[in-house]
Design an enzyme around this catalytic site. Structure first.
Site, PDB file in Angstrom:
ATOM      1  N   GLU A 113       0.808  -1.225   0.000  1.00  0.00           N
ATOM      2  CA  GLU A 113       0.000   0.000   0.000  1.00  0.00           C
ATOM      3  C   GLU A 113       0.845   1.281   0.000  1.00  0.00           C
ATOM      4  OE1 GLU A 113      -3.971  -1.497   2.275  1.00  0.00           O
ATOM      5  OE2 GLU A 113      -2.292  -0.999   3.572  1.00  0.00           O
TER       6      GLU A 113
HETATM    7  C1  TNX Z   1      -4.656  -4.102   4.643  1.00  0.00           C
HETATM    8  S1  TNX Z   1      -3.059  -6.428   3.887  1.00  0.00           S
HETATM    9  C2  TNX Z   1      -3.355  -3.925   5.103  1.00  0.00           C
HETATM   10  C3  TNX Z   1      -3.139  -3.638   6.530  1.00  0.00           C
HETATM   11  C4  TNX Z   1      -4.430  -3.467   7.283  1.00  0.00           C
HETATM   12  C5  TNX Z   1      -5.412  -4.522   6.836  1.00  0.00           C
HETATM   13  C6  TNX Z   1      -6.696  -4.505   7.607  1.00  0.00           C
HETATM   14  C7  TNX Z   1      -1.956  -5.406   3.892  1.00  0.00           C
HETATM   15  C8  TNX Z   1      -0.695  -5.850   3.351  1.00  0.00           C
HETATM   16  N1  TNX Z   1      -2.215  -4.175   4.370  1.00  0.00           N
HETATM   17  O1  TNX Z   1      -2.321  -2.505   6.684  1.00  0.00           O
HETATM   18  O2  TNX Z   1      -4.170  -3.583   8.632  1.00  0.00           O
HETATM   19  O3  TNX Z   1      -5.687  -4.327   5.474  1.00  0.00           O
HETATM   20  O4  TNX Z   1      -7.497  -5.609   7.308  1.00  0.00           O
END
Ligand code: TNX
Length: 527
Positions: free
Chosen positions: A342
């Protein structure tokens, strides 16, 4: 073997614990008026072993004479013997000495297996006269002890001596895992959990032959590991958490103790420092990690916020060299997880440049890189471990570069997802994940075009934005964790949801004995 619908209902109706032991009722039914030999019940083991035969005859019994005999040369085998003896002493109140020679009646023997070499496999034989655990490698012996643990009554878990009888029906088990990576991730960044809580978590992982504990050690809401060269990361960046609570961090000594506790249970810790995004806590601690040189305030909100390490500043790379260097020194295992997910505030070309630099650092430290699926967008070395969570194309991009996949599909293996609409905590952005959903998927077929050899295994992930206490960690983890463990360990043939949920039900007294809370899902026929 799939049970026929009729058999299934018999098993469900008869799923009663034997003195609290995890056993299923026997399919053998005596003809009326005759005493037929009773086939002993098949134990409700999770993960289900590759092969299990009930061999019949009088049971083995642990008595005041029982000793643990080590006939395996590896020092870790001795440690596993001590671990087993300690566990048995607490359960039975017997002395259970550990010895290396001598003819001991009622012995539990740990020996080398030269016939079926395998990194984690083992054979376990129970006869009236003794129990034999055999493995080529110490990890296999440890897994055998966890099978033995599940063969004994759940009352053994409470940690205070219990009267018994401590009997096990004769059997032969030949077992080895399907995948080398069976993981569980705990996010200690959004909410902090203490070293003792993490150790309790490790103890449950061991029971289900999970062999990777992935610790998400940094995020925007908190930095959780002491870094001696950048001390404010922990002392300031670790001083709060989601909701504004006090947060916390592991000193390097505490962290090393967690790593040791895990290693004694043949669990490798996979440490993650998330970058280039998810870094607000680091930037709040050191203004020079931002592009404009202005430190943001600490963040205690729940939602992700856009941020990025400044990819064209030299100090950014000094920071990752220092942090990953200290982390590598604390990590006996071969992997460092650099996150990489992200990175919405980082331009694609900057992202690719940053990941290449981070990868160089990891390799210079003699480690292999692990990253979330987004790292598939950058140039990564063959053998990099890439953790799929949502986007098949990114995972396939990584595979095209020779990466190995660990599957953590958010629709199946995210333990922060609610079980159903009534679950009081958790997320639902990936949908509800009830116990059946969490069990009925396959790491190889989940993403199209993936082959078995490209898959390292499966990993559950517990993000903790909405999981604030260790009781809540327990509630979201159980009863889903054994499902991921079985997906990672057991062959597909011979298991299925209907028979699995019956086995699963018998494990509840074990969790209660360990003091763990669990979700009493209506899908599971609890006794
Ligand atoms: C996505 S999955 C994220 C996390 C959050 C999560 C909550 C991923 C690699 N990143 O930063 O905590 O969703 O479900």
């Amino acid at each position: 073997m799939q049970h026929s619908p009729r058999r299934r209902s018999i098993l469900i109706a008869g799923a009663v614990g034997l003195a609290g032991a995890a056993h299923l009722t026997s399919p053998a039914v005596a003809a009326p008026g005759r005493t037929a030999p009773v086939t002993p019940p098949a134990p409700a083991l999770i993960p289900k072993p590759r092969s299990l035969k009930m061999t019949g005859g009088r049971p083995f019994e642990i008595t005041a004479d029982t000793a643990v005999v080590v006939r395996h040369p590896a020092p870790e085998a001795r440690r596993t013997a001590e671990y087993l003896a300690t566990w048995l002493r607490r359960a039975t109140g017997h002395a259970v000495p550990v010895v290396t020679s001598g003819a001991t009646p009622q012995a539990i023997t740990l020996a080398v297996d030269n016939e079926t070499p395998s990194a984690e496999g083992y054979r376990l034989d129970v006869t009236h006269g003794g129990v034999h655990l055999r493995a080529a490698e110490p990890a296999g012996l440890f897994h055998a002890t966890q099978t033995l643990r599940q063969l004994l009554p759940a009352a053994a878990e409470s940690g205070t001596p219990h009267a018994g009888p401590w009997t096990i029906s004769p059997l032969h088990i030949d077992d080895a895992p399907r995948f080398p990576w069976r993981g569980s991730m705990l996010d200690v960044a959004r909410h902090f959990f203490t070293a003792d809580e993490v150790k309790s978590y490790i103890d449950i992982l061991a029971l289900y032959k999970i062999n990777r504990l992935h610790l998400h050690l940094s995020d925007s809401q908190g930095w959780r590991l002491e870094i001696k060269s950048w001390p404010r990361l922990a002392t300031y960046g670790g001083s709060t958490e989601v909701g504004g609570g006090p947060g916390g961090y592991f000193t390097q000594r505490e962290y090393a103790d967690i790593v040791r506790h895990a290693a004694e249970r043949h669990i490798m810790v996979i440490p993650e420092i998330d970058m280039p995004a998810h870094v607000n806590a680091a930037q709040a601690s050191y203004a020079e990690l931002t592009c404009d040189g202005v430190a943001p305030p600490l963040y205690t909100g729940e939602k992700g916020i856009p941020n990025s390490l400044c990819t064209d500043k030299d100090i950014t790379y000094r920071f990752i060299d220092d942090v990953l260097g200290e982390l590598a020194d604390l990590t006996p295992g071969p992997y460092l997880h650099i996150g990489g997910d992200e990175a919405l505030a980082t331009k694609p070309e900057d992202y690719r440049f940053f990941i290449s630099r981070a990868q160089q650092t990891v390799h210079r430290l003699g480690k292999r890189m692990v990253g979330w699926e987004e790292v598939g967008l950058a140039d990564i070395a063959p053998g990099t471990v890439v953790q799929f969570w949502a986007n098949a194309a990114k995972a396939q991009g990584a595979l095209a570069q020779g990466a190995k996949l660990v599957l953590s599909p958010s629709k199946k293996a995210y333990f922060d997802m609610k079980y159903d609409a009534n679950t009081p905590i958790g997320h639902d952005w990936a949908g509800y994940t009830d116990v059946q959903d969490g069990y009925t998927w396959d790491p190889v077929t989940y993403i199209p075009g993936v082959t078995e050899s490209q898959v390292h295994g499966a990993e559950a992930a517990l993000w903790t934005e909405r999981v604030a206490t260790f009781e809540e960690v327990q509630y979201m983890t159980l009863p889903r964790l054994p499902g991921v463990a079985e997906i990672g360990w057991s062959p597909v043939d011979g298991r299925g949801w209907e028979e699995y949920r019956v086995r699963l039900a018998t494990h509840a007294p074990r969790w209660s004995g360990l003091g763990w809370r669990y979700h009493r899902s209506v899908e599971v026929p609890w006794g």
